[in-house]
Every structure is written in structure tokens, then in C-alpha cells.
Design a protein around this motif. Sequence first.
Motif, PDB file in Angstrom:
ATOM      1  N   ILE A  12     -80.536  30.269  81.755  1.00 28.09           N
ATOM      2  CA  ILE A  12     -81.381  31.273  82.199  1.00 28.09           C
ATOM      3  C   ILE A  12     -81.799  31.815  80.897  1.00 28.09           C
ATOM      4  N   THR A  13     -81.045  31.721  79.544  1.00 25.85           N
ATOM      5  CA  THR A  13     -81.498  32.111  78.325  1.00 25.85           C
ATOM      6  C   THR A  13     -82.702  31.109  77.802  1.00 25.85           C
ATOM      7  N   GLY A  14     -82.242  29.784  77.852  1.00 28.37           N
ATOM      8  CA  GLY A  14     -83.255  28.761  77.298  1.00 28.37           C
ATOM      9  C   GLY A  14     -84.767  28.854  78.176  1.00 28.37           C
ATOM     10  N   TYR A  30     -83.559  20.628  75.634  1.00 27.46           N
ATOM     11  CA  TYR A  30     -82.755  19.783  75.763  1.00 27.46           C
ATOM     12  C   TYR A  30     -81.574  20.365  76.598  1.00 27.46           C
ATOM     13  N   GLU A  31     -81.210  19.400  77.695  1.00 28.91           N
ATOM     14  CA  GLU A  31     -79.896  20.192  78.288  1.00 28.91           C
ATOM     15  C   GLU A  31     -79.168  18.833  78.612  1.00 28.91           C
ATOM     16  N   LYS A  32     -77.834  19.105  78.542  1.00 32.28           N
ATOM     17  CA  LYS A  32     -77.045  18.107  78.598  1.00 32.28           C
ATOM     18  C   LYS A  32     -76.600  17.777  79.883  1.00 32.28           C
ATOM     19  N   GLY A  38     -76.857  25.885  83.845  1.00 35.07           N
ATOM     20  CA  GLY A  38     -76.017  26.335  83.042  1.00 35.07           C
ATOM     21  C   GLY A  38     -75.029  26.777  84.003  1.00 35.07           C
ATOM     22  N   ARG A  39     -74.399  28.182  83.413  1.00 33.63           N
ATOM     23  CA  ARG A  39     -73.473  28.833  84.241  1.00 33.63           C
ATOM     24  C   ARG A  39     -74.061  29.533  85.353  1.00 33.63           C
ATOM     25  N   MET A  40     -75.134  29.400  85.877  1.00 32.98           N
ATOM     26  CA  MET A  40     -75.607  29.776  87.245  1.00 32.98           C
ATOM     27  C   MET A  40     -75.992  28.566  87.994  1.00 32.98           C
ATOM     28  N   GLY A  53     -70.155  29.373  89.294  1.00 36.99           N
ATOM     29  CA  GLY A  53     -70.328  30.279  88.351  1.00 36.99           C
ATOM     30  C   GLY A  53     -70.734  31.526  88.494  1.00 36.99           C
ATOM     31  N   THR A  54     -72.136  32.078  88.062  1.00 33.90           N
ATOM     32  CA  THR A  54     -72.434  33.454  88.399  1.00 33.90           C
ATOM     33  C   THR A  54     -72.218  33.718  90.088  1.00 33.90           C
ATOM     34  N   GLN A  55     -71.881  34.882  90.357  1.00 37.86           N
ATOM     35  CA  GLN A  55     -71.766  35.344  91.820  1.00 37.86           C
ATOM     36  C   GLN A  55     -72.989  36.000  92.273  1.00 37.86           C
ATOM     37  N   TYR A  56     -73.412  37.047  91.367  1.00 43.73           N
ATOM     38  CA  TYR A  56     -74.523  37.513  91.737  1.00 43.73           C
ATOM     39  C   TYR A  56     -74.913  38.366  90.306  1.00 43.73           C
ATOM     40  N   PHE A  57     -76.197  38.858  90.405  1.00 43.21           N
ATOM     41  CA  PHE A  57     -76.644  39.487  89.388  1.00 43.21           C
ATOM     42  C   PHE A  57     -77.408  40.736  89.614  1.00 43.21           C
ATOM     43  N   ASP A 127     -77.600  15.568  75.806  1.00 42.75           N
ATOM     44  CA  ASP A 127     -76.350  16.183  74.902  1.00 42.75           C
ATOM     45  C   ASP A 127     -76.820  16.164  73.621  1.00 42.75           C
ATOM     46  N   VAL A 128     -77.196  17.183  72.947  1.00 39.41           N
ATOM     47  CA  VAL A 128     -77.576  17.333  71.545  1.00 39.41           C
ATOM     48  C   VAL A 128     -76.120  17.269  70.774  1.00 39.41           C
ATOM     49  N   GLN A 129     -76.013  16.067  70.013  1.00 38.33           N
ATOM     50  CA  GLN A 129     -74.918  15.925  69.084  1.00 38.33           C
ATOM     51  C   GLN A 129     -74.798  16.230  67.783  1.00 38.33           C
ATOM     52  N   GLY A 300     -78.551  34.376  73.364  1.00 45.21           N
ATOM     53  CA  GLY A 300     -77.615  34.155  74.386  1.00 45.21           C
ATOM     54  C   GLY A 300     -76.879  35.252  74.988  1.00 45.21           C
ATOM     55  N   ASP A 301     -76.240  35.363  76.300  1.00 45.71           N
ATOM     56  CA  ASP A 301     -75.756  36.267  76.856  1.00 45.71           C
ATOM     57  C   ASP A 301     -74.643  37.022  75.833  1.00 45.71           C
ATOM     58  N   TRP A 302     -73.886  35.990  75.049  1.00 45.68           N
ATOM     59  CA  TRP A 302     -72.856  36.209  74.351  1.00 45.68           C
ATOM     60  C   TRP A 302     -73.341  37.460  72.990  1.00 45.68           C
TER      61      TRP A 302
HETATM   62  C1  LIG Z   1     -67.492  31.903  86.522  1.00 43.30           C
HETATM   63  C2  LIG Z   1     -68.439  32.745  85.978  1.00 43.30           C
HETATM   64  C3  LIG Z   1     -68.799  33.792  86.681  1.00 43.30           C
HETATM   65  C4  LIG Z   1     -69.758  34.689  86.271  1.00 43.30           C
HETATM   66  N1  LIG Z   1     -70.153  35.525  86.992  1.00 43.30           N
HETATM   67  C5  LIG Z   1     -71.374  36.258  86.827  1.00 43.30           C
HETATM   68  C6  LIG Z   1     -71.647  37.491  87.651  1.00 43.30           C
HETATM   69  O1  LIG Z   1     -71.282  37.700  88.724  1.00 43.30           O
HETATM   70  N2  LIG Z   1     -72.822  38.155  87.253  1.00 43.30           N
HETATM   71  C7  LIG Z   1     -73.414  37.946  86.070  1.00 43.30           C
HETATM   72  O2  LIG Z   1     -74.551  38.660  85.741  1.00 43.30           O
HETATM   73  N3  LIG Z   1     -73.115  37.061  85.176  1.00 43.30           N
HETATM   74  C8  LIG Z   1     -71.973  36.000  85.502  1.00 43.30           C
HETATM   75  N4  LIG Z   1     -71.656  34.983  84.647  1.00 43.30           N
HETATM   76  C9  LIG Z   1     -72.151  34.987  83.595  1.00 43.30           C
HETATM   77  C10 LIG Z   1     -73.530  34.390  83.505  1.00 43.30           C
HETATM   78  O3  LIG Z   1     -73.307  33.013  84.066  1.00 43.30           O
HETATM   79  C11 LIG Z   1     -74.184  34.054  82.140  1.00 43.30           C
HETATM   80  O4  LIG Z   1     -74.314  35.444  81.511  1.00 43.30           O
HETATM   81  C12 LIG Z   1     -75.649  33.537  81.954  1.00 43.30           C
HETATM   82  O5  LIG Z   1     -75.477  32.261  83.016  1.00 43.30           O
HETATM   83  C13 LIG Z   1     -75.398  32.819  80.556  1.00 43.30           C
HETATM   84  O6  LIG Z   1     -76.728  31.997  80.531  1.00 43.30           O
HETATM   85  P1  LIG Z   1     -77.001  31.202  79.170  1.00 43.30           P
HETATM   86  O7  LIG Z   1     -78.165  30.525  79.296  1.00 43.30           O
HETATM   87  O8  LIG Z   1     -77.091  32.161  77.903  1.00 43.30           O
HETATM   88  O9  LIG Z   1     -75.864  30.190  78.929  1.00 43.30           O
HETATM   89  P2  LIG Z   1     -75.367  28.878  79.914  1.00 43.30           P
HETATM   90  O10 LIG Z   1     -75.648  29.176  81.192  1.00 43.30           O
HETATM   91  O11 LIG Z   1     -74.279  28.535  79.627  1.00 43.30           O
HETATM   92  O12 LIG Z   1     -76.795  27.640  79.170  1.00 43.30           O
HETATM   93  C14 LIG Z   1     -76.587  26.967  78.264  1.00 43.30           C
HETATM   94  C15 LIG Z   1     -76.833  25.580  78.636  1.00 43.30           C
HETATM   95  O13 LIG Z   1     -76.751  25.020  77.566  1.00 43.30           O
HETATM   96  C16 LIG Z   1     -76.134  23.771  77.834  1.00 43.30           C
HETATM   97  N5  LIG Z   1     -75.547  23.062  76.540  1.00 43.30           N
HETATM   98  C17 LIG Z   1     -74.410  23.178  75.996  1.00 43.30           C
HETATM   99  N6  LIG Z   1     -73.998  22.344  74.841  1.00 43.30           N
HETATM  100  C18 LIG Z   1     -75.163  21.607  74.824  1.00 43.30           C
HETATM  101  C19 LIG Z   1     -75.702  20.449  74.252  1.00 43.30           C
HETATM  102  N7  LIG Z   1     -74.727  20.189  72.824  1.00 43.30           N
HETATM  103  N8  LIG Z   1     -76.761  19.929  74.175  1.00 43.30           N
HETATM  104  C20 LIG Z   1     -77.586  20.062  75.193  1.00 43.30           C
HETATM  105  N9  LIG Z   1     -77.380  21.187  75.995  1.00 43.30           N
HETATM  106  C21 LIG Z   1     -76.193  21.875  75.917  1.00 43.30           C
HETATM  107  C22 LIG Z   1     -75.270  23.947  78.745  1.00 43.30           C
HETATM  108  O14 LIG Z   1     -75.181  22.519  79.764  1.00 43.30           O
HETATM  109  C23 LIG Z   1     -76.095  24.950  79.447  1.00 43.30           C
HETATM  110  O15 LIG Z   1     -76.803  24.422  80.702  1.00 43.30           O
HETATM  111  C24 LIG Z   1     -70.670  34.489  84.812  1.00 43.30           C
HETATM  112  C25 LIG Z   1     -70.268  33.102  84.416  1.00 43.30           C
HETATM  113  C26 LIG Z   1     -69.219  32.409  84.585  1.00 43.30           C
HETATM  114  C27 LIG Z   1     -69.067  31.117  83.974  1.00 43.30           C
END
Ligand SMILES: Cc1cc2nc3c(=O)[nH]c(=O)nc-3n(C[C@H](O)[C@H](O)[C@H](O)COP(=O)(O)OP(=O)(O)OC[C@H]3O[C@@H](n4cnc5c(N)ncnc54)[C@H](O)[C@@H]3O)c2cc1C
Length: 324
Positions: A12-14, A30-32, A38-40, A53-57, A127-129, A300-302
Motif C-alpha cells: 500500500i505504501t509503494g 519493483y515487487e519481489k 505485500g502485507r495486504m 495478513g491485514t484483517q481489516y483497516f 526481487d531487488v538484491q 512505510g507503516d513502520w
Molecule cells: C499478520 C498481519 C496482520 C495485520 N493486520 C492489520 C490490520 O488488521 N489492520 C491494519 O491496518 N494493518 C494490519 N497489518 C499491517 C498492514 O498490513 C501494514 O501496515 C501495511 O500493509 C504495510 O504496507 P507497506 O506497503 O508499508 O509494506 P508491505 O505491505 O510489507 O509492502 C512492502 C513490499 O515490498 C516487497 N519487497 C520486500 N523486499 C523487496 C525487495 N528486495 N525487492 C522488491 N520488493 C520487495 C514485499 O514483497 C512487499 O510487497 C497487518 C500485517 C500483518 C502481517
Amino acid sequence: MKGKIAIIGAGITGLTLAQFLKSTFDVRLYEKSWRPGGRMSTRHSDEFQFDHGTQYFTIRGAEFRNFLHKALLDGIIRPWDARFMAFDGGNPLKYKERQEVVYVGTPSMNSLCQYLARDLEVRCDADVQTCRYGAQGWFVNVANGIEEGPFDLLISTIPAPQNHDLFTTETTLREGLASVQMRGCSTLMLGFHDPVDIDWEGAIVSNSPVGWIGLDSSKPARPGNTSLVVQSTGDWGDKLLNAETSQIEDLLLEELKKISGIDGWAASHRSLHRWRYAGTSKVAGQKYFLDPVSKLAFCGDWCIKGRVEAAFMSAEALATALLK
Ligand SMILES: Cc1cc2nc3c(=O)[nH]c(=O)nc-3n(C[C@H](O)[C@H](O)[C@H](O)COP(=O)(O)OP(=O)(O)OC[C@H]3O[C@@H](n4cnc5c(N)ncnc54)[C@H](O)[C@@H]3O)c2cc1C
């Protein structure tokens, strides 16, 4: 000529970043994985479907609401009218009155990211190495050995600890990443041919290795078969990361039985997914990282909170800064 931006990660961030930046810059993601999300993400088996991953938002801010307005109109996200129960260990506490509407992707959690990706250039299975910054700009090296670039700006949206491993020399930004702590999570997916005997759709559990139980098949527009998701807490997710699959399954199944009375051993489908980086226990405390000298950014979310809306907020803040 438009500036060129490479984004690592199509979660969702990208995807949010790319949507904001696409009319001003040439953007490539670039998506591996084999598809965005990702986590959705969503797992499909022959007869069952699971958001593992994500259950709801939730949608709290006006910016996120505006961003999702069309997806909501198009039925890509919909409210999940779930009854949530609170459990303390094995003991039911009470129905937990939801204070706000919760949303899910339809027909699967992954649908939102697919929708956002539809008019973007996304390289999947990429997968970006390594990444290299030279006189011409950034080059990225994907797993198949091909180097692509140059890009004027590189943005990484992968979890902070993975950035730490990928960017070993960019010391200014690495300092900010070092303090971030992310937790694991084990997700157990159970499929049943018959309905399960519970009168709630989501359970928030405390004082247990299980943190959440969700009746996934009760979400809108899901296929008919009963699918249940059992997720560990972050603490247990970390503890169980290297445990045997059967050990994790047994622990979560025992807890499920204690909490809900459901016999998960009798399920027709059973599978487990381990997330190394699921939630964030210590956030970066700033919305994004941008180094104008090395033309590198992280978000990102972190950065803010381990939540979908926080991922959006981080991306939106960085996009706004770049567009200025
Ligand atoms: C089990 C679980 C339950 C959750 N429950 C909830 C919830 O109920 N409600 C809520 O709001 N949030 C929830 N979350 C958190 C939510 O999923 C995240 O906050 C959000 O999806 C993060 O999105 P992002 O794009 O920052 O990261 P990500 O979704 O992690 O995206 C990063 C992407 O980068 C890719 N990537 C990684 N390394 C490389 C590389 N070297 N080269 C290319 N691509 C790469 C990955 O494949 C991934 O697609 C949950 C997460 C998990 C795992």
C-alpha cells in the motif's frame, strides 16, 4: 523530460506513492512477489480464500478517505459489518462494541492493491538484491541479474530491517532505521465445509499466544466456504519464527479450541504462514526519511504505526514533500 523514480515494494505504501507521483514523474515499481499487495495479501486454495495478513483497516483521516473515495464507489473496498468479541485467555469477556466502521478489500483484501496498481508500471517477480548510486543516478539489480536505471530518485518501502540489510553504506539514513523494531506473526488458515458454531465474526484476544481470530468468510463478497484465520500475537510470532510448523499449529489450535470451542484439527484445509515482519513495536517516529544528497528515501507503516492508514500517511507525506 520527466524525472525518473524507482520504488521498491508494491504494498500500500509503494502504490500510494506511485499514484501521487505518476503524473509528475516516470515511476516504476519493483515487487519481489508475483503480484502487488505485500502485507495486504490473500491466499487462495481450491475451495477456500484467506486474508492472511491485514484483517481489516480503518479510515480516520480526510486524506485517506479522499484517496479511497473511488475504490469505495467502485466496490473495491467495503465495510465489514462484523461483531467483535473480546477474550481474556480462554474466557469470553463481552461483545466489543466497535467505535468505528472497519473496511476490507473485496472480493479479497488484496483487491485494493490490485486496483491501485492497474495503471502503474509494476515489475513483479523482481526481487531487488542490490542498489548502486553512481554519477548518472541510481541503478537497481534484480534477482535475475539485470541492472536497471538510471533513476533520479530511489524510494524503498520495504520493512525497516530489510532496508537496513539492503542499504549497507547509506549511513545517514541507516541511523534512523536502527531504532525501529518489528514483530513477527504466525497466521493459521483453516477451511471448513460446514459453518462453524460461533456467533461473532472477529475475536480480539489478550493473555494468550493468539491475538486475533477472524471468520474471513463473513467478509463481504467472499466465496461460500467457511474460512477462519487465527493469528498469533507479535510476542509469540517472534518466539515461534523458527519453530516446527506442527508445533505452531498445535499451539494455535489448542488456543482456538479453548477460546471458541472450534475443533481446528477437523478442518478440511489447514495451512500456516509465518510473517517475519508483521507489526511494529517501535516506530521510527518521523513520517519518512529523505536524503536529497544521495537521492534516496524510505517510508512505510513502520515510520508511524503498524497500520494500513499509517502506511498511507507515510507515503502521502513523502509524496507531498517531493512534489513541492
Ligand atoms: C499478520 C498481519 C496482520 C495485520 N493486520 C492489520 C490490520 O488488521 N489492520 C491494519 O491496518 N494493518 C494490519 N497489518 C499491517 C498492514 O498490513 C501494514 O501496515 C501495511 O500493509 C504495510 O504496507 P507497506 O506497503 O508499508 O509494506 P508491505 O505491505 O510489507 O509492502 C512492502 C513490499 O515490498 C516487497 N519487497 C520486500 N523486499 C523487496 C525487495 N528486495 N525487492 C522488491 N520488493 C520487495 C514485499 O514483497 C512487499 O510487497 C497487518 C500485517 C500483518 C502481517
